[in-house]
Design an enzyme around this catalytic site. Structure first.
Site, mmCIF file in Angstrom:
data_model
loop_
_atom_site.group_PDB
_atom_site.id
_atom_site.type_symbol
_atom_site.label_atom_id
_atom_site.label_comp_id
_atom_site.label_asym_id
_atom_site.label_seq_id
_atom_site.Cartn_x
_atom_site.Cartn_y
_atom_site.Cartn_z
ATOM 1 N N VAL A 1 9.433 3.798 1.282
ATOM 2 C CA VAL A 1 9.196 2.414 1.428
ATOM 3 C C VAL A 1 7.746 2.145 2.144
ATOM 4 O O VAL A 1 7.769 2.990 3.329
ATOM 5 C CB VAL A 1 10.188 1.623 2.130
ATOM 6 C CG1 VAL A 1 9.956 0.411 2.250
ATOM 7 C CG2 VAL A 1 11.540 1.563 1.081
ATOM 8 N N GLY B 1 -3.086 -3.680 0.435
ATOM 9 C CA GLY B 1 -1.775 -2.666 0.365
ATOM 10 C C GLY B 1 -2.461 -1.462 0.173
ATOM 11 O O GLY B 1 -3.619 -1.054 0.869
ATOM 12 N N VAL C 1 -4.114 -4.779 -15.946
ATOM 13 C CA VAL C 1 -3.755 -3.358 -16.539
ATOM 14 C C VAL C 1 -2.854 -3.615 -17.569
ATOM 15 O O VAL C 1 -2.448 -2.509 -18.076
ATOM 16 C CB VAL C 1 -3.150 -2.716 -15.257
ATOM 17 C CG1 VAL C 1 -4.253 -2.327 -14.101
ATOM 18 C CG2 VAL C 1 -1.920 -3.265 -14.784
ATOM 19 N N TYR D 1 12.694 -0.979 -11.850
ATOM 20 C CA TYR D 1 11.596 -0.523 -10.903
ATOM 21 C C TYR D 1 11.689 1.178 -10.943
ATOM 22 O O TYR D 1 10.846 1.628 -11.308
ATOM 23 C CB TYR D 1 11.657 -0.891 -9.634
ATOM 24 C CG TYR D 1 10.546 -0.485 -8.617
ATOM 25 C CD1 TYR D 1 9.356 -0.867 -8.638
ATOM 26 C CD2 TYR D 1 10.938 0.348 -7.750
ATOM 27 C CE1 TYR D 1 8.307 -0.459 -7.768
ATOM 28 C CE2 TYR D 1 10.145 0.953 -6.747
ATOM 29 C CZ TYR D 1 8.801 0.618 -7.012
ATOM 30 O OH TYR D 1 7.809 1.359 -6.020
#
Length: 294
Positions: free
Chosen positions: A189, A21, A65, A157
């Protein structure tokens, strides 16, 4: 006189969540600038494969993380192999959406907080003291345009990305005149697995990971804080900020922004949602199906 752009050649960059990504695209863009790149990811095998494919001395290290000790070990490893970190890109994040806030199971909520919030916070806490010792550095926090508004179907989110925006703004103020720069990346997006099954908004099309990567490179050269992708979103945001709440909500509906996270194609998102549900290393195979929001 035009502002002089910074030279990135030779700088050491560490990128979290970079096996695929936006993270991978950013690594590629950094390599084209002649930077030394380290990628970290919970999926270490894929990160190693990505590093081999990228070449040019790219290294891959394991990284969770959600654990500060793992973030520290990641940065220690980068500095041992490549040298002091000049740029940290806090990119790791997940997006599990499509449910109203009260219908989202607690495991899904906590997972997004652990990765999207704690992952950025731990990155900042571990890298800033190192940069302060050297009097230089650049922290790049990947947020979202969802950090500038609240959208149905993605309450948690959006909340986590609001945190990233707020943290970045506070960090910028705290580091003023220290030689350390901060950038906050706010894309619309992005055409990655994370965005599978999402609707398009009116007037603002999905962008590619490479678009985000190129804007990150630009932000490093220009020492720019607000990094909207595409840049046209900055204008929309300015207009939204001056409108009263009713006007902002009407504009959101007109752009169909209120539908993007709420009306998703569940079938197209199934593979990503399952992988995101497994991104918490605490979960084991027997728990995954039970913890994944149906």
């Amino acid at each position: 006189m035009a502002k002089q752009h910074r030279i990135l050649t030779g700088q050491v960059a560490a990128i979290t969540g970079a096996a695929r990504g936006i993270g991978r695209a950013t690594a590629e863009a950094f390599l084209r600038e002649g930077m030394k790149v380290a990628i970290g990811d919970l999926d270490h095998a894929t990160a190693q494969q990505t590093a081999r494919e990228l070449g040019h001395g790219t290294i891959a290290l394991p990284l969770n993380v959600t654990e500060r000790a793992s973030v520290k070990a990641f940065l220690d490893g980068v500095e041992e192999q490549l040298g002091p970190v000049d740029v940290l890109v806090n990119n790791a994040g997940i997006m599990q959406i499509g449910h109203r806030i009260w219908e989202e199971d607690d495991a899904t909520t906590q997972r997004m907080i652990d990765i999207n919030v704690n992952g950025v916070m731990f990155g900042v806490k571990e890298i800033v003291p190192r940069m302060l010792e050297r009097g230089r550095g650049h922290v790049v926090n990947v947020a979202s345009t969802a950090g500038k508004g609240g959208f149905p179907g993605g309450g948690t989110y959006c909340g986590t990305k609001h945190y990233v925006v707020g943290l970045s703004e506070a960090l910028r103020a705290e580091l003023r005149d220290t030689g350390i720069e901060v950038s906050c990346v706010m894309p619309v997006v992005v055409n990655t697995e994370l965005a599978a099954g999402l609707q398009q908004t009116r007037g603002v099309k999905q962008v590619q990971p490479s678009d985000v990567a190129e804007e990150i490179v630009s932000a490093l050269r220009e020492a720019r804080f607000d990094v909207f992708v595409p840049r046209s979103v900055a204008g929309i945001t300015k207009v939204m900020n001056v409108l009263p709440r009713g006007g902002r909500e009407a504009m959101s509906r007109a752009l169909k922004a209120d539908q993007v996270l709420a009306q998703v194609d569940v079938g197209r998102r199934a593979a990503y949602e399952l992988r995101a549900s497994q991104s918490d290393a605490v979960l084991n195979g027997g728990e995954q199906a039970k913890q994944l929001t149906p």
